[in-house]
Design a protein around this motif. Structure first.
Motif, PDB file in Angstrom:
ATOM      1  N   SER A 190      11.764   0.794 124.678  1.00  0.00           N
ATOM      2  CA  SER A 190      11.720   2.193 125.114  1.00  0.00           C
ATOM      3  C   SER A 190      10.576   2.928 124.452  1.00  0.00           C
ATOM      4  CB  SER A 190      13.018   2.911 124.754  1.00  0.00           C
ATOM      5  OG  SER A 190      14.118   2.198 125.209  1.00  0.00           O
ATOM      6  N   VAL A 196      14.905  -0.261 129.722  1.00  0.00           N
ATOM      7  CA  VAL A 196      16.073  -1.139 129.768  1.00  0.00           C
ATOM      8  C   VAL A 196      17.103  -0.381 130.605  1.00  0.00           C
ATOM      9  CG1 VAL A 196      17.751  -2.439 128.400  1.00  0.00           C
ATOM     10  CG2 VAL A 196      15.477  -1.994 127.469  1.00  0.00           C
ATOM     11  N   PRO A 197      16.949  -0.429 131.938  1.00  0.00           N
ATOM     12  CA  PRO A 197      17.777   0.443 132.790  1.00  0.00           C
ATOM     13  C   PRO A 197      19.215  -0.026 132.833  1.00  0.00           C
ATOM     14  CG  PRO A 197      16.521  -1.065 134.152  1.00  0.00           C
ATOM     15  CD  PRO A 197      16.089  -1.314 132.724  1.00  0.00           C
ATOM     16  N   LYS A 198      20.096   0.895 133.120  1.00  0.00           N
ATOM     17  CA  LYS A 198      21.506   0.565 133.312  1.00  0.00           C
ATOM     18  C   LYS A 198      21.659  -0.452 134.434  1.00  0.00           C
ATOM     19  CE  LYS A 198      24.871   3.920 131.860  1.00  0.00           C
ATOM     20  NZ  LYS A 198      25.741   5.031 132.238  1.00  0.00           N
ATOM     21  N   SER A 219      27.663   1.162 123.421  1.00  0.00           N
ATOM     22  CA  SER A 219      28.463   0.221 124.197  1.00  0.00           C
ATOM     23  C   SER A 219      28.786  -0.993 123.337  1.00  0.00           C
ATOM     24  CB  SER A 219      27.738  -0.165 125.487  1.00  0.00           C
ATOM     25  OG  SER A 219      26.920  -1.268 125.291  1.00  0.00           O
ATOM     26  N   SER A 223      17.883   4.886 125.122  1.00  0.00           N
ATOM     27  CA  SER A 223      18.540   3.713 125.722  1.00  0.00           C
ATOM     28  C   SER A 223      19.144   2.844 124.646  1.00  0.00           C
ATOM     29  CB  SER A 223      17.583   2.859 126.550  1.00  0.00           C
ATOM     30  OG  SER A 223      16.472   3.549 126.975  1.00  0.00           O
ATOM     31  N   GLY A 224      18.442   2.760 123.491  1.00  0.00           N
ATOM     32  CA  GLY A 224      18.960   1.944 122.402  1.00  0.00           C
ATOM     33  C   GLY A 224      20.269   2.515 121.895  1.00  0.00           C
ATOM     34  N   SER A 249      16.304   4.877 119.942  1.00  0.00           N
ATOM     35  CA  SER A 249      15.847   5.468 121.199  1.00  0.00           C
ATOM     36  C   SER A 249      17.066   5.864 122.020  1.00  0.00           C
ATOM     37  CB  SER A 249      15.035   4.451 121.986  1.00  0.00           C
ATOM     38  OG  SER A 249      15.873   3.383 122.377  1.00  0.00           O
ATOM     39  N   ASN A 307      23.676  -3.613 130.311  1.00  0.00           N
ATOM     40  CA  ASN A 307      22.290  -3.792 129.857  1.00  0.00           C
ATOM     41  C   ASN A 307      22.065  -3.038 128.552  1.00  0.00           C
ATOM     42  OD1 ASN A 307      19.782  -4.998 129.931  1.00  0.00           O
ATOM     43  ND2 ASN A 307      18.899  -3.572 131.404  1.00  0.00           N
ATOM     44  N   THR A 318      15.987  -2.948 122.659  1.00  0.00           N
ATOM     45  CA  THR A 318      16.027  -1.782 123.550  1.00  0.00           C
ATOM     46  C   THR A 318      15.241  -0.624 122.945  1.00  0.00           C
ATOM     47  OG1 THR A 318      18.227  -2.469 124.268  1.00  0.00           O
ATOM     48  CG2 THR A 318      17.572  -0.230 124.809  1.00  0.00           C
ATOM     49  N   ARG A 342      22.383   4.252 123.710  1.00  0.00           N
ATOM     50  CA  ARG A 342      23.391   3.892 124.702  1.00  0.00           C
ATOM     51  C   ARG A 342      23.851   2.448 124.477  1.00  0.00           C
ATOM     52  NH1 ARG A 342      22.505   1.006 129.071  1.00  0.00           N
ATOM     53  NH2 ARG A 342      20.322   1.501 129.411  1.00  0.00           N
ATOM     54  N   ALA A 343      22.872   1.557 124.213  1.00  0.00           N
ATOM     55  CA  ALA A 343      23.198   0.154 123.973  1.00  0.00           C
ATOM     56  C   ALA A 343      24.076   0.014 122.736  1.00  0.00           C
ATOM     57  CB  ALA A 343      21.917  -0.662 123.816  1.00  0.00           C
TER      58      ALA A 343
END
Lengths: 686, 686
Positions: free
Chosen positions: A322, A328-330, B257, B250-251, B248, A351, A318, B253-254
């Motif tokens: 990015s 890497v969209p939700k 989670s 998004s990373g 990043s 995701n 990810t 966020r990944a």
């Protein structure tokens, strides 16, 4: 000239074929035999009666007529063999493995020339000399290992270096990359990389031909030809990636000492690749990774789903996607919830989709199905699937195999357990798949592909360029060197490039009258010295006729002064356009913001003349300071269209004036309405 | 608390050990057995009498006293086992593989807490839960494969994710990287990554301990501890590289989670790593490549000799080293000629040293000897040596083996023929060597290492900071939010940061008197509104008292105006310093040029408070626009020392004022003599 005897010979003779597979003459016979060549294979060897189970002729005179001859004998014997085989045995294609030609000595170059002349006379094809050979689905006329798996939809690979080709194949076979053909051009005496592309372009059959081409280039001998055929092939649906070795100054010294060729500047190569739409790679690893990506369905958008049973690599992927401009969209909503219900508790579908270390092969299939059919905003699926060594992965890889074949969206398999799940990965590759063992290497290659533009349109933008007048002006210039400001003005006006009102004169009265006509404030610059500022030859913001007259008197006393130029003083954002003629490539055009942006931050983008509007816009947009051109901090932006127009017009002008070796317009001044050239230099060498 | 029972147990019991090697309970018994653990190994399994040839106890009550217990049973049984084993069987170390604790549910978190409490009470060590285990030269208490080769000088590897650790090991073993220990911390309930480093730091023995540490981090829970022990270890001669996943948006966020942890900003991580001297990596491939480099002698300079029998890879390596700031200098002179005379005709020694495809193993040895002994300006040797498949490489790799062991300069083996020369490469690795199969991947890792600074000195620069006054000021602030200009002035003056003369007042007369005292021109700014420019609240270049009075009247009518500030108008280069408080990390300090450099070009560099002078200089020097600070285009440079001093002082101030959550000084104006703060904002949250 590439012909059918080379590509699909009915019969082959190996001159110098032997029983010693530790020498090229023996190894190449073994490879041709193992490759299942289905026509007659002859050997010429004065000392053997039989070579690897094949009857050997002591004398070339005794062999029957043959299509293709592979020569693995000393260089000095080659020209006579070529003569005789062409004249008496109907041979119309040669692969000459032997070294000791033009790459070593002058005498060697003469031998090479004799061979070329004979081939020309008889219309025969010539690969080499000094190469590892040619390998395709019809015959394996190379002496090296590894032999990759062959497949009509595999990669066509053309290499300017034999040893490098071998190492690139090593990196390819480990990833499962398959090939349609491998060309080692050696000295490229008759057939170079550009010629192979030309042949592929001119005979291109979209139904049967491979659509992936990989190139390893040490020397671009004909940039126009490379550009023309590479961009044609890409427009026809092919995808091309290439390494051009020697991109740094020391690398280019290294390449020159290796190939003897004159290095081309890296900005010229970069501009050429971008114009052609070739994906530029810098390592064997990157080239073969891009090659693997090219064998999968084309990416239609930027949105990736990451499917994994191990969190960490999903996060690293990810991050890397990015950073490379991919997303890497939700994933959320009722369908996401529906999927989550089918996975083990604790799984995440947001995701990356993480279906846990305990996730099953069946669940893997379900996740992929949802990505393919239900999550419409997803364009591609990256599956990271390895093992901690408890169970075998055959079942999961069966599912992956099936889904890759079924799905329309590209699926990128990332199988990291090369050691622990070695046999499973091998079995997976055997079914024709590729493997990206490191997720970040994959992401880097993907973003390099996404960054490469489509080929530029081949048309030249001629509108508004006065070519006849340009030719008269250039013809009239007698001496090499920087031309006078008047000539600069004339040349720019041939291209319709707007210029700041100015006058050059040795008459104080004339200049005063001019300044009163265009209106104060004005700028005065000395004419004659090249570095005007350094000698105190530039005065800005002159507001009165009296001040102008004082400056005139002062400047005429500067060494080498031949006159004074008066310009209307303008305001605006400073821009810069430069151009340099690069032997064989033509003009490389640079553009950017002026001042510190060029001089300190080196924020320029480049293109190869002639440029289309699309290319000019893409150059402008790729500047780091582009936001300033768009307008920022309460300042209005500049007229981008007019900037692009000047870039295009200048590039067209230069295409027809190769006598201009260097020029720059620095600065241009731009506001929301206009862009005008304020100062320019042009260097002519005839 | 890490103890000897964990690291070097006299006896081990596996609770839940089984015969099924496809489950963790069976696999871990197999691994401990195969790892040659030399003390008694006990198994507790209620259903088996024997497990993998070892007597199994049905009841834990029957086992003898034991040092280390490995738990592979359901989470709910673990706390009771831990209680009993501590109290009755003398167990003082636990590796808990089982999942289903805090990472899944609240109830799980309570189980975890009970285990921790027991361990605390008995002084027992706890690895996990929810991990793959611990692997060192004494015992292999992990349930996963691959098991890397172990070596006291191998790598200590600590991972925040078990599955990722496995995949990193996959990438490592293929390169031949050896390990001293592998720690999977799992939920890290008692022992986290920082604790492992602390233990290694506090007990460090330079004679016997491994000097290479690799980290895979998903969550930095104690940045200060990480910084302290990592930089200590590096000062003691260790080398540390780490991946922090989630760099990043998004990373991150990944990662959240995945781990449930709150992500830290990437600039904080970057600043922390630089301060500690940790080499930052972004992929498994990069981490293991850096790890391999770390096992070789340290690079003493930037000059590489490239030794190869294939031109292309040498050129690509030259390109990549040059781009990464390393050199491939020319080799010439009498000793170069002497070497050339010992190679085959056509060889080049100019660097790359290309001794041709026909070059022998003996020549390889000669070339390396010259690089080691005769070419003094060479610091390191990269040997690219593969095969086109004609002969085996054992002889050449024997030479390489011998030279790597003999030479003082580091030798980087690049052996690309992993497929064709697979057995030779394997044999080479078996002798304890590493292999970099792609030359450009090696060069990228080398330049990442070269770019990483030494650890910063741990001392705080207190000189000239008035801490008592600072505390009084901060204490006196009643409300959260942006503080008034007067308080900003006071806080900056506590740090001795020079400020432009200014006065805030609601009295026109007072301001007029002030302006006359400091001298016109002055600047007037409204006080009250945050975005002053947007409401017309800033007027520059006021040259007369009358103009100032007009502006005062106008500004006092602006909404929210509480006064007017008058400043002496200054000239100079605009600079910028910003700071943001990051939970757990402290303040991240940013510096750069002001205006478009910050806003458009994002040209800022970052550091973690408190900063040393060395760090401040390194931040300034790493700006892309640094040349402007040095002086360019006829402009004088700025007083760099004063800029660095302000950065250092501000960073010290912030270290003692964690209530300041955000602040910036924007702009500062700088010339060759002085740097003064013109405007600043400070946000307080108590």
């Amino acid at each position: 000239m590439i012909n059918q005897q080379l590509l699909n010979p009915k019969s082959i003779v190996v001159i110098g074929g032997s029983n010693n597979v530790h020498k090229p003459g023996g190894a190449i016979v073994r490879n041709i035999k193992n490759g299942g060549f289905d026509g007659p294979l002859h050997i010429v060897n004065p000392k053997e009666d039989e070579v690897q189970g094949i009857k050997a002729y002591h004398d070339v005179k005794d062999i029957p007529n043959t299509d293709l001859a592979v020569l693995v004998v000393a260089a000095k014997f080659c020209p006579d063999y070529v003569d005789y085989l062409c004249a008496e045995k109907g041979v119309r294609a040669f692969v000459i493995i032997s070294a000791g030609f033009g790459e070593e000595t002058k005498a060697g170059a003469e031998l090479e020339q004799r061979i070329l002349d004979t081939c020309k006379k008889f219309g025969a094809a010539l690969i080499g000399p000094n190469c590892i050979g040619l390998l395709n689905r019809n015959h394996h006329s190379v002496f090296t290992l590894p032999i990759p798996n062959l497949n009509p939809q595999g990669v066509d690979f053309v290499s300017g270096s034999g040893a490098t080709a071998v190492f690139i194949l090593e990196s390819a076979v480990i990833k499962g990359l398959q090939f349609n053909s491998v060309w080692s051009i050696g000295n490229g005496k008759q057939i170079g990389i550009e010629d192979v592309l030309q042949y592929m372009d001119e005979r291109f059959n979209p139904e049967t031909d491979s659509k992936v081409k990989l190139l390893y280039i040490e020397n671009i001998s004909n940039p126009d030809k490379l550009l023309y055929h590479a961009s044609n092939l890409i427009r026809k649906g092919c995808r091309i990636a290439a390494i051009k070795a020697g991109s740094s100054e020391s690398g280019s010294r290294a390449a020159s000492s290796h190939t003897g060729a004159i290095a081309s500047s890296d900005s010229a190569v970069e501009a050429l690749f971008r114009k052609a739409g070739i994906v530029r790679c810098f390592s064997r690893e990157e080239l073969t990774t891009v090659g693997c990506i090219f064998t999968l369905p084309e990416l239609k958008g930027k949105n990736f789903a990451i499917v994994t049973h191990a969190g960490g690599p999903g996060v690293m992927l990810t991050d890397a996607l990015s950073k490379g401009g991919l997303n890497v969209p939700k994933i959320e909503g009722p369908e996401a919830d529906e999927l989550k219900a089918q996975l083990f508790p604790g799984s995440s579908v947001a995701n990356p989709i993480d279906f846990l270390a305990t996730g099953t092969a069946e669940q893997l299939g379900t996740v992929i199905d949802y990505c393919e059919n239900k999550f419409d905003h997803i364009d591609a699926i990256a599956v990271i699937y390895g093992t901690p060594g408890l169970t075998h992965l055959y079942e999961a890889y069966d599912v992956l195999d099936k889904k890759i074949k079924e799905c329309k969206k590209p699926i990128f398999p990332i199988l990291p357990s090369l050691h622990t799940a070695g046999p499973e990965v091998e079995e997976f590759l055997k079914r024709g798949h590729v493997n990206f063992s490191d997720e970040v290497t994959l992401a880097t290659a993907l973003s390099q592909i996404m960054r490469t533009p489509r080929p530029a349109p081949p048309e030249v933008q001629l509108y508004g360029i006065d070519l006849p007048r340009l030719h008269i002006i250039i013809k009239g210039i007698e001496n090499n060197g920087y031309v006078s400001p008047e000539v600069v003005r004339d040349i720019l006006s041939c291209a319709g490039i707007p210029q700041v009102p100015e006058m050059v004169s040795t008459s104080k009265e004339e200049l005063r009258a001019f300044a009163e006509r265009v209106g104060f404030p004005v700028v005065a610059k000395v004419v004659g010295p090249i570095h005007k500022s350094d000698v105190g030859g530039v005065t800005l913001n002159i507001r009165t006729p009296e001040h102008l007259e004082l400056e005139f008197d002062r400047m005429m006393k500067i060494k080498d002064a031949t006159g004074v130029m008066v310009q209307k003083m303008m305001k605006g954002t400073e821009l810069f356009i430069g151009a340099k003629y690069e032997t064989r490539f033509g003009h490389v055009i640079l553009c950017g913001l002026g001042g510190i942006f060029v001089e300190v931050l080196k924020d320029v983008s480049s293109g190869l003349a002639p440029l289309s509007y699309g290319e000019a816009y893409s150059m402008i947009h790729s500047l780091k300071g582009y936001k300033i051109l768009k307008g920022t901090r309460g300042q209005k932006g500049i007229n981008e269209q007019k900037f692009a127009e000047i870039i295009v017009r200048l590039s067209t002008l230069l295409r027809f004036a190769t006598e201009i070796k260097e020029m720059d317009i620095n600065p241009l001044l731009a506001d929301e309405n206009d862009v005008v050239a304020v100062d320019a230099r042009i260097l002519i060498e005839k």
